[in-house]
Enzyme design. Sequence first.
Site, short mmCIF file in Angstrom:
data_model
loop_
_atom_site.label_atom_id
_atom_site.label_comp_id
_atom_site.label_asym_id
_atom_site.label_seq_id
_atom_site.Cartn_x
_atom_site.Cartn_y
_atom_site.Cartn_z
CB THR A 1 -0.94 0.00 1.22
OG1 THR A 1 -1.86 -1.09 1.10
CG2 THR A 1 -1.73 1.31 1.30
CD GLU B 1 -2.43 5.27 -1.68
OE1 GLU B 1 -2.39 6.40 -2.24
OE2 GLU B 1 -3.39 4.49 -1.81
CG ASP C 1 -0.90 5.07 -17.11
OD1 ASP C 1 -0.80 5.35 -18.32
OD2 ASP C 1 -0.35 4.08 -16.59
CB VAL D 1 2.74 5.76 -18.12
CG1 VAL D 1 3.93 4.82 -18.28
CG2 VAL D 1 2.99 6.73 -16.97
CD GLN E 1 -5.45 -1.90 -15.85
OE1 GLN E 1 -4.40 -2.47 -16.11
NE2 GLN E 1 -6.04 -2.00 -14.66
#
Length: 249
Positions: free
Chosen positions: A152, A156, A179, A181, A187
């Site tokens: 996580t 983050e 994104d 990138v 997706q």
Amino acid sequence: MAVHSLFTTAEDDLTDAQVNSQIDVLNEDYNAKNADLANVPAAFQGLIGTPGLEFALATTDPKGKKTNGITRTRTRVKEFGVNDAMKSSATGGHDAWDTTRYLNLWVCRLSGSLLGYAQFPGGDPATDGVAITRSAFGRHGSAVAPFDLGRTATHEIGHYFNLSHIWGEARVPTCSDSDSVDDTPNQWGPNNGKPTFPHESCHNSPNGDMFMNYMDYVDDDTMVMFSEQQVRRMHATLEFSRADLGSPR
């Protein structure tokens, strides 16, 4: 970096070992030294990026005093939400250390099923940093499966370094979002749990989603990599938006 532990009872506080386990995870994941990197499918192995970033707890606090980089605050707040209350002593939390120089992590109980959230570059300096629920922090102590491998924080902090979710930032999943990138396949939306390769969406056959990327929502033991262009984006952030991070007084 500074880790701010917020707890209601002594048993709720983080141990030094749990904090250090999280630092170990970050140094493995942000240097492509994690053992489970071998789980990347052959189709994506050529896209693995190595950020080359080292994380360490602060040894000097904002006042110039020696520190182990961990603050401990007993609070009456049983659960925090996404309103940044954990980031202020006035609302039961702990004030941020100088956010231009320190990466601040607040570890507390977050409401609902929220694992954590981060502030992207350019936000309010008073609230800059990352909040993580105590059941998804580090490898030991309060960490609970399937979010007990410290990923996580890896995810983050990716946001903190200006990485979007791999499917983009749209509230309603759509194949038209991005994104920003180019080497992460487009997706439809977040993947959860433990998908099997190939997992296709948005006409991205034959290899499908890069669900094993740290910026998806899969279980900790399933996210294992950053891509090369994600690394370039993080390095640009460190050069221009977070240039003073880790600098001395």
